[in-house]
Write an enzyme that holds these catalytic residues in place. Structure first.
Site, short mmCIF file in Angstrom:
data_model
loop_
_atom_site.label_atom_id
_atom_site.label_comp_id
_atom_site.label_asym_id
_atom_site.label_seq_id
_atom_site.Cartn_x
_atom_site.Cartn_y
_atom_site.Cartn_z
N GLN A 143 0.85 -1.18 0.00
CA GLN A 143 0.00 0.00 0.00
C GLN A 143 0.89 1.22 0.00
O GLN A 143 1.80 1.34 0.82
CB GLN A 143 -0.87 -0.06 1.25
N SER A 178 5.62 -0.48 3.58
CA SER A 178 5.92 -1.79 4.16
C SER A 178 5.96 -2.84 3.07
O SER A 178 5.02 -2.94 2.26
CB SER A 178 4.86 -2.18 5.19
N GLU A 261 -7.31 -0.91 6.85
CA GLU A 261 -6.03 -1.02 7.57
C GLU A 261 -6.25 -0.97 9.08
O GLU A 261 -5.69 -1.76 9.83
CB GLU A 261 -5.09 0.12 7.15
N GLU A 389 -3.05 10.07 17.67
CA GLU A 389 -3.64 11.42 17.73
C GLU A 389 -4.67 11.59 16.61
O GLU A 389 -5.75 12.16 16.82
CB GLU A 389 -2.54 12.49 17.58
C1 LIG Z 1 5.19 0.17 11.05
C2 LIG Z 1 4.74 1.17 10.02
C3 LIG Z 1 4.33 0.72 8.78
C4 LIG Z 1 3.90 1.64 7.81
N1 LIG Z 1 3.54 1.17 6.59
C5 LIG Z 1 3.11 2.03 5.64
C6 LIG Z 1 2.76 1.55 4.34
O1 LIG Z 1 2.83 0.35 4.06
N2 LIG Z 1 2.34 2.43 3.41
C7 LIG Z 1 2.25 3.77 3.68
O2 LIG Z 1 1.82 4.52 2.80
N3 LIG Z 1 2.60 4.26 4.89
C8 LIG Z 1 3.04 3.44 5.88
N4 LIG Z 1 3.41 3.91 7.11
C9 LIG Z 1 3.42 5.35 7.33
C10 LIG Z 1 2.33 5.86 8.25
O3 LIG Z 1 1.07 5.80 7.62
C11 LIG Z 1 2.71 7.28 8.66
O4 LIG Z 1 3.92 7.21 9.39
C12 LIG Z 1 1.64 7.93 9.52
O5 LIG Z 1 0.48 8.20 8.76
C13 LIG Z 1 2.13 9.25 10.16
O6 LIG Z 1 2.67 10.10 9.20
P1 LIG Z 1 4.12 10.75 9.42
O7 LIG Z 1 5.06 9.68 9.80
O8 LIG Z 1 4.43 11.58 8.24
O9 LIG Z 1 3.94 11.68 10.71
P2 LIG Z 1 3.34 13.15 10.75
O10 LIG Z 1 2.06 13.20 10.01
O11 LIG Z 1 4.40 14.12 10.36
O12 LIG Z 1 3.02 13.30 12.29
C14 LIG Z 1 4.02 13.67 13.26
C15 LIG Z 1 3.34 13.81 14.62
O13 LIG Z 1 2.36 14.87 14.56
C16 LIG Z 1 1.09 14.40 14.98
N5 LIG Z 1 0.04 15.00 14.17
C17 LIG Z 1 0.04 15.18 12.82
N6 LIG Z 1 -1.10 15.76 12.42
C18 LIG Z 1 -1.86 15.93 13.54
C19 LIG Z 1 -3.15 16.46 13.78
N7 LIG Z 1 -3.89 16.94 12.77
N8 LIG Z 1 -3.61 16.46 15.05
C20 LIG Z 1 -2.86 15.97 16.08
N9 LIG Z 1 -1.61 15.46 15.91
C21 LIG Z 1 -1.13 15.44 14.67
C22 LIG Z 1 1.13 12.88 14.73
O14 LIG Z 1 0.21 12.20 15.56
C23 LIG Z 1 2.58 12.56 15.06
O15 LIG Z 1 2.73 12.38 16.44
C24 LIG Z 1 3.85 3.03 8.11
C25 LIG Z 1 4.26 3.48 9.37
C26 LIG Z 1 4.70 2.57 10.32
C27 LIG Z 1 5.12 3.06 11.67
#
Ligand SMILES: Cc1cc2nc3c(=O)[nH]c(=O)nc-3n(C[C@H](O)[C@H](O)[C@H](O)COP(=O)(O)OP(=O)(O)OC[C@H]3O[C@@H](n4cnc5c(N)ncnc54)[C@H](O)[C@@H]3O)c2cc1C
Length: 420
Positions: A143, A178, A261, A389
């Protein structure tokens, strides 16, 4: 225009539960270890992230054998490679099979998210082309939503798809994908109209990762594992027939996929969600700590929380069985699953003591190493599929009726919104 598809009714509604349970047990007995049993290496864990190539091969072998036994893709129609049974059969399978260590962790996204999407939104031709191979594990899917500048705010993503005759040309970058390093296909969300507001100009595509314009670069995690990747698209040509759903309707599909998911992480039967308490009890017994009141209390607390998680999961699976797309309850399931993962981590570390951080060689050390890998990755459950969050925001807005987050750019064309 894509031919919209509907979920077809199962070919049989009859469930002889005892006979079906016996089939599931016969398939797993001797093929998989029971939870709580420890093998000769002292290994009591799963391999959820597909880091280990042997683990991926084992997952494919297990799934192919499951399909050959008529126990894979239970509720999907047989013309698409499924078993043509019901969601009730799936429910029985999930419950019954939960007592074994099944090596299918590397297929959890392919089966928990991509297959439901193909089944729900694919045209007849797309289902004929892809579902049977995905069900049997011969072809594995990933995905691809997240980008360096779009995680929680995934609707702001920048990967572009431009129409060129009978093809689309894809350019951009995904991250945290992933399993991309062992997957054959991916479901990619891309921007197809930057003049529309960010949620409206998106579309979802079926992308063959073996295309020469696709480059997959593994990322190394804190645990040393290589479970996810950066994926780069450089003028990747995609046949127009690989559009899933309608042009510029990708956000609706993305929301459905995120629901699948959350349900898969919070309520599925995959390795992320596996009941680990039997393994923890075994660990406490082996380390002669099972009589300590604090350890017993932690194990009892975890048992209660895993039971609660099961009830939340059951409620969601019943909704799915009744033909409803899960709503905010998917967020509740995901939050519950994330909490249980963190509590399991804390209990495991308390039981292992210093052996959870410093270990040498031998079977006991190998088991400590595997538990410590799980403990390091447990926090990831709170991030994958939308952070805790973000889940709380969804529950706040959609369950509690709280006001939406302010957005000064609401309604503006995506191309006019400032970005990093
Ligand atoms: C084990 C694992 C597997 C994954 N696999 C996939 C995959 O297969 N495909 C894929 O596309 N993605 C994947 N991801 C990515 C995952 O979907 C993102 O890491 C996640 O959506 C958070 O985005 P970010 O890391 O950019 O954090 P950010 O969006 O930058 O967030 C940083 C921090 O800010 C907080 N935050 C952000 N916006 C808000 C808000 N509006 N209100 C309150 N708090 C907020 C978040 O909670 C977090 O603590 C995976 C992640 C992990 C950990």
């Amino acid at each position: 225009m894509n031919e919209a598809s509907t979920i077809e009714p199962a070919e049989t509604d009859e469930v002889d539960e005892a006979a079906f349970v016996a089939r599931i047990e016969a398939f797993h007995e001797g093929r998989c270890r029971r939870r709580g049993d420890v093998d000769s290496d002292g290994d009591s864990s799963d391999h959820p992230d597909g880091t280990d190539p042997d683990g991926v091969a084992a997952a494919r072998r297990y799934q192919t054998a499951l399909a050959d036994a008529g126990l894979a893709g239970l509720s999907y129609p047989s013309k698409y490679g499924g078993a043509g049974l019901t969601q009730r059969h799936q429910e029985i399978f999930t419950r019954t099979a939960a007592i074994w260590h099944r090596p299918d962790g590397p297929l959890s996204i392919s089966h928990g998210m991509c297959l439901p999407m193909l089944n729900q939104y694919g045209t007849h031709d797309q289902k004929m082309a892809h579902m049977a191979d995905a069900i049997s594990g011969r072809i594995v899917w990933c995905q691809m939503f997240s980008e360096p500048g779009a995680g929680s705010d995934v609707a702001g993503l920048s990967t572009r798809a431009v129409r060129d005759g009978d093809e689309w040309i894809l350019d951009g970058q995904k991250v945290w994908t992933s399993g991309a390093h062992y997957c054959d296909f991916g479901l990619v969300v891309a921007r197809t109209d930057p003049t529309m507001p960010k949620h409206q100009g998106l579309s979802m595509f079926i992308v063959d990762l073996r295309n020469p314009g696709v480059e997959v670069r593994p990322l190394v995690q804190i645990s040393g594992a290589r479970g996810f990747n950066e994926v780069f698209f450089d003028e990747v040509r995609i046949p127009a027939t690989n559009l899933l759903g309608e042009v510029n309707q990708g956000w609706n599909l993305a929301v459905s996929m995120l629901m699948f998911e959350r349900v898969s992480i919070g309520a599925g039967g995959g390795a992320f969600n596996a009941k680990r308490n039997p393994d923890l009890i075994q660990l406490a017994q082996d380390l002669e700590r099972s009589k300590e009141p604090v350890v017993r209390q932690a194990l009892a607390d975890l048992y209660i929380r895993e039971e609660i998680k099961d009830y939340v999961a059951q409620r969601i699976r019943s909704a799915v069985a009744a033909g409803r797309v899960p709503g905010p309850e998917g967020s509740i399931a995901k939050l519950t699953g994330a909490l249980v993962a963190r509590r399991t981590r804390d209990a495991a570390m308390a039981i292992l003591g210093t052996a959870g951080q410093a270990f040498g060689d031998g079977p006991a050390a190998e088991r400590a190493r595997r538990w410590s890998e799980f403990c390091i990755s447990a926090a990831g459950v709170s991030i994958a599929g939308g952070t805790d969050e973000v889940q709380r925001n969804i529950i706040g807005e959609r369950v509690l009726g709280l006001p939406k987050e302010p957005d000064p750019h609401r309604g503006a064309a995506w191309q006019d919104v400032p970005r990093n």
